[in-house]
Structures are given as structure tokens and as C-alpha cells.
Design an enzyme around this catalytic site. Structure first.
Site, mmCIF file in Angstrom:
data_model
loop_
_atom_site.group_PDB
_atom_site.id
_atom_site.type_symbol
_atom_site.label_atom_id
_atom_site.label_comp_id
_atom_site.label_asym_id
_atom_site.label_seq_id
_atom_site.Cartn_x
_atom_site.Cartn_y
_atom_site.Cartn_z
ATOM 1 N N CYS A 157 0.841 -1.203 0.000
ATOM 2 C CA CYS A 157 0.000 0.000 0.000
ATOM 3 C C CYS A 157 0.880 1.258 0.000
ATOM 4 C CB CYS A 157 -0.960 -0.025 1.193
ATOM 5 S SG CYS A 157 -2.347 1.143 1.032
ATOM 6 N N HIS A 171 -3.388 -5.235 0.282
ATOM 7 C CA HIS A 171 -2.866 -5.756 1.553
ATOM 8 C C HIS A 171 -2.909 -7.284 1.546
ATOM 9 C CE1 HIS A 171 -2.630 -1.978 3.972
ATOM 10 N NE2 HIS A 171 -3.504 -1.570 3.068
ATOM 11 N N GLU A 211 -1.539 -9.316 3.424
ATOM 12 C CA GLU A 211 -1.501 -9.891 4.775
ATOM 13 C C GLU A 211 -2.881 -10.278 5.294
ATOM 14 O OE1 GLU A 211 -1.407 -5.322 5.561
ATOM 15 O OE2 GLU A 211 -0.854 -6.751 3.984
#
Length: 534
Positions: free
Chosen positions: A382, A508, A510
Site C-alpha cells: 500500500c 494488503h 496480509e
């Protein structure tokens, strides 16, 4: 099968592990073949954590449908591998807003609007929202601790759920503390007794106690807790400190938590299929003794929860690569061109994660320049991707004033600019590009090789984007775009040619990483970092 309801409350102090308990229970019930969903109620008045400081609330976890949620939803998803929605994250702010909006529309037909029944009814609607969605069991965690003034209406609402349903369809689990006093070498049950008494005074009798403890609970103390807290002895469950987070479900299985839940809810206690989870823990226990260090260059380093999903994703990638990963938080504000080498010393790879605001930006840029020039594996996420673009424009294209419009609205070279549909947005909460979006990968790119497909979907949370006006010049110097939106207009992934591992994404990754299904970009970062270490 009628939907069953499990409520997880906490007492004495916060941080006892209600979220991990709820997530672990979800995994154990799913392993028995039941369709489960986790839900979190937070008593604060904010609409959601989206505008809260990470120091206040840790990271903001984003769901596929674009909800900005509490970080416990990340635990739920990682443990249960169920993609949650906005219905799984409810705050008192959302409830109050909904009730007031209804009153303004005249939905209450002129009645006096009160906490009971109007606020509690609105809370119960969220609890019952899963009833017709092929869900067997809803596990709802109540944030905060019993006795917090802002949480009273939530406690009252779940009390009413217990009255409105058959006894075998509702279960209350209370997570509490058994402090160990080293001076007298004993566990003390009084905090647990007082916490249960507080909960009972609000009309709820807990069916199961999950006691957070550092040591084994002696049998005589289990007897005492059961007697004074009015629960069966076998319903006093020890939750000891684990060496690894992912051991907790198996520890609670051994303690009999799922067995007691099934017994109370009149569910068939199907033999659990914990094989995959056992294999995961076996893999973790037998990781190579070698360790690699991945630096996380950010500005919220005083609180690890600010980068919780990033840290967990690095751990997952370590499991996949048979190596222990040490995440080192590095303060971006302290990095400059003179000390960057020393600040990144000992790191086998670097992550520059997401964030907002200009604090620490120049330090992130210096870190990215250093890893680019010194062939250190790098993953930008990001804001990390945006700063990689800025760094390359400044130091390779020689556009010295290159910047993001977020930090300099009048710079001559805004290589990162505001998204077109964000230009007229003035409200901050829930207005960014949020949730899962598709991304098409360039054939033959590193990104395509990593994902092993040409189209992916990942979760986003941003307002600014790569400025396509600079794309041709950047690519001519080896800074390649390797993933875009399906229409080709939004740049989602960039990568650097002739580098061991330099890739950055606008999304993202994650948020979709699981301990047994790690995010591909993290897996390859750890793999490349492992090679560098050798």
C-alpha cells in the site's frame, strides 16, 4: 439444524485472549463438521476502527466486503479460514447511529426511544442476522470487560437472547484471570470469583469458564472455582500461555472445551478432524534452528498490534520455508541517508507496510533506496508501494520533487495522486477504496510466477494511486507494472528487474494469509531473504 449461539465475555482485565479463545473454538467446531461464523461486538462509540489511531486500537483489519474492523477478525479468519463480512464487526457507534436514523425516519412511530428495548433490539438483530445463512453456530465475542459502563447494553442484549431461545441453543463462556503469586507459589481464584459475580449480577450465568493461567490448575482449585462460580468442574477450562499462538486450539481441545460446548448445546460430539492443525503445529515445532530477520519499517513501532497481520504473515511464510522469522520493528522517523545502513543492519529482508500521513515518509524512502541499491529482498504494501514509486522517480528518473499528493498537493511531479472517484470525498470513515478487488497479472512477470495464475483478488484500503502519466518512463528504466485492475487503469503491483526480490503492491496481502495457506508475496520474500542469509 437450528442456529446455536455462543457468547464469549471477559473479566478482570483486558488482553486475556477472548479473541484467541473464540477463534480457537471456531476452529475446533469447524473440525467437527459444523458451519461456524465468528462475530465481534465492540462497546466503543466509534462507528468502526477505520479512523482510530493504531496506537488506540492496533491494526484495522479489512474484510472482502470492505468493512474496516477490529483486529480480532484477523484472528478469526486465520484460525477458521472463514472469510467474514461487515456483519461480523459491530460497534455501539453503529448501533446508536442505526437507532437514531430509525428515529429520524419515524420508524418508531413516535415512541420514546430507550436502551431497552430499542438499542438492545438493534443489537439482537445483528446477532440473529446469520439465522437464514446456512450457519450452525454463531460465536460472538463481547469486547471489553464485564462491568464496563459502555458495554451494559450489549450484555443485556445477550442476556435476552438466552431468554428468547431454548437453554440448549445458547451458551455463555467467560474468560477470566487466575493470577499466579510467585511469593506464595499459588494461583488465586478471587479475581475470577468477583468477575463471575459481576456477570451474574447482570443476569448471565456462565456455563463455561476459560481461565487464563501461567501454570496448571490444581484439582482442588478447580473444585473451588466450580463451587464458588456455580459451574461444573469439567467446565473449568485452563488456557495456559502457549509458545506459539497456533497451539491454543489443540491445548483447548485437550482441556475439553469443545466437548463441553457440544454437551451443553446438545450437539453430537463428532470425532474432530484435527489432523491438518496437528500437522501445522508439528511443522512449527520442527522448524530449522536457523533464523532470518525481516525488518518492518514503519512509524507505529511502539505497538506490535499495529502490524499484527504483517507479522503473522511473515510467520506463516516462515512455516512454509522451514525457517524461523524474527520481525524487527524499525522506526522510519529515525532513518536518514547517513544512518540507513546501520538502521537496517542484520535484516535479511525488508517490508514497508501501509499507513497514512507524512510522518516517517522520508525514512521509508531512504530504506527503500538502500534495499534497491544493495539487492536486499523487499516487499512494499500500500503506502510502501507508493513510496517505492516516489523513491524510483526521485533517484533513478531524477525527478527530485517527485512525491505523493497526499503529502504535497502542489508538487510538480505527483507520481502518486488521488484516485479520480476520491477527489470529492470529504468524510473519512469508510470512504476509501475498501475490500476485495480483482487484479490481472502481466504474463511472464514475477507476480504471475509467484501467484501461479493470471488473475487474483486481494483486499484494498487506500485513496491514492500510481499516476499513469509516469508509467512509460518508469518502465523504460526497469520499474515494471506487473498487475493492474481488469481495465488496465489502476496499477496494483510493481516490480524491479534485475533484483533478487523487489515487489510492491497497492493491496494488503496480509489480510488473506493463513498459517496453512500463507500469502504468496510473503512466502517469496522469506524465500529470497533465506537465500540472502545463506
Amino acid at each position: 439444524m437450528k442456529t446455536k449461539y455462543i457468547f464469549v465475555t471477559g473479566g478482570v482485565v483486558s488482553g486475556l485472549g477472548k479473541g484467541i479463545t473464540a477463534a480457537s473454538l471456531g476452529r475446533l467446531l469447524k473440525n467437527r463438521g459444523y458451519k461456524i461464523v465468528n462475530q465481534k461486538f465492540d462497546p466503543y462509540i466509534n462507528i468502526d476502527p477505520g479512523t482510530m489511531s493504531p496506537y488506540e486500537h492496533g491494526e484495522v483489519f479489512v474484510t472482502d466486503d470492505g468493512a474496516e474492523t477490529d483486529l480480532d477478525l484477523g484472528h478469526y479468519e486465520r484460525f477458521t479460514d472463514v472469510s467474514l463480512t461487515k456483519n461480523s464487526s459491530i460497534t455501539m457507534g453503529k448501533i446508536y447511529q442505526e437507532v437514531i436514523d430509525r428515529e429520524r425516519r419515524g420508524d418508531y412511530l413516535g415512541k420514546t426511544v430507550q436502551v431497552i428495548p430499542h438499542v438492545t433490539n438493534a443489537i439482537k438483530e445483528k446477532i440473529y442476522s446469520f439465522e437464514k445463512k446456512d450457519i450452525d453456530i454463531v460465536i460472538t465475542e463481547i469486547g471489553g470487560t464485564v462491568g464496563d459502563i459502555e458495554g451494559f447494553s450489549m450484555i443485556e442484549a445477550i442476556r435476552q437472547v438466552g431468554i428468547e431461545n431454548k437453554q440448549e441453543d445458547v451458551l455463555y463462556i467467560h474468560v477470566t484471570l487466575l493470577p499466579y503469586i510467585s511469593g506464595s507459589n499459588e494461583l488465586k481464584s478471587k479475581p475470577t470469583q468477583h468477575s463471575v459475580k459481576e456477570l451474574q449480577s447482570l443476569g448471565i450465568k456462565p456455563d463455561i469458564l476459560v481461565c487464563r493461567t501461567e501454570v496448571e490448575i490444581p484439582e482442588n482449585l478447580r473444585d473451588k472455582i466450580a463451587l464458588f462460580c456455580n459451574v461444573r468442574k469439567e467446565s473449568v477450562i485452563a488456557n495456559k500461555t502457549a509458545s506459539c499462538l497456533y497451539e491454543v486450539p489443540l491445548m483447548l481441545e485437550e482441556e475439553g472445551l469443545a466437548r463441553e460446548v457440544c454437551k451443553h448445546l446438545h450437539l453430537e460430539n463428532i470425532e474432530p478432524n484435527n489432523k491438518n492443525w496437528e500437522q501445522l503445529n508439528e511443522k512449527i515445532r520442527n522448524l530449522s534452528d536457523k533464523e532470518i530477520t525481516i525488518g518492518i519499517v514503519g512509524k507505529y513501532i511502539k505497538l506490535e498490534d499495529s502490524y499484527l497481520s504483517v507479522i503473522e504473515s511473515l510467520n506463516h511464510a516462515g512455516f512454509e520455508n522451514n525457517v524461523k522469522v524474527k520481525a524487527k520493528l524499525i522506526d522510519a522517523e529515525k532513518i536518514n541517508k547517513d544512518n540507513v545502513k546501520e538502521m537496517l543492519k542484520g535484516c535479511n529482508g525488508i517490508v514497508v507496510p501501509g499507513g497514512f500521513g507524512n510522518r516517517g515518509i522520508e525514512g521509508k524512502i531512504q530504506a527503500i533506496k538502500y534495499v534497491r541499491e544493495n539487492n536486499i529482498p523487499f516487499l512494499g504494501i500500500c503506502l510502501g508501494m507508493q513510496m517505492a514509486v516516489v523513491e524510483f522517480a526521485r533517484d533513478v528518473l531524477n525527478l527530485k520533487d517527485a512525491n505523493s499528493e497526499e503529502f504535497d498537493e502542489i508538487c510538480e511531479n505527483p507520481v502518486i495522486h488521488i484516485m479520480y472517484d476520491q477527489k470529492d470525498v470529504t468524510k473519512k470513515g469508510g470512504t476509501m477504496r475498501l475490500g476485495s478487488y480483482p487484479c490481472v497479472l502481466v504474463k511472464g512477470s514475477l507476480a504471475e510466477k509467484i501467484y501461479k495464475t493470471n488473475e487474483i483478488a486481494e483486499r484494498h484500503r487506500h485513496r491514492f494511486e500510481y499516476n499513469n502519466k509516469y508509467r512509460e518512463n518508469m518502465e523504460a528504466k526497469g520499474f515494471k507494472v506487473s498487475g493492474t485492475s481488469p481495465n488496465g487503469e489502476l496499477v496494483e503491483i510493481v516490480e524491479l528487474e534485475n533484483h533478487p526480490y523487489f515487489i510492491a503492491c497497492q493491496f494488503h496481502p496480509e489480510f488473506k494469509s493463513r498459517p496453512d495457506k500463507p500469502a504468496p508475496l510473503f512466502v517469496e520474500l522469506v524465500k529470497a531473504s533465506k537465500k540472502i542469509r545463506k
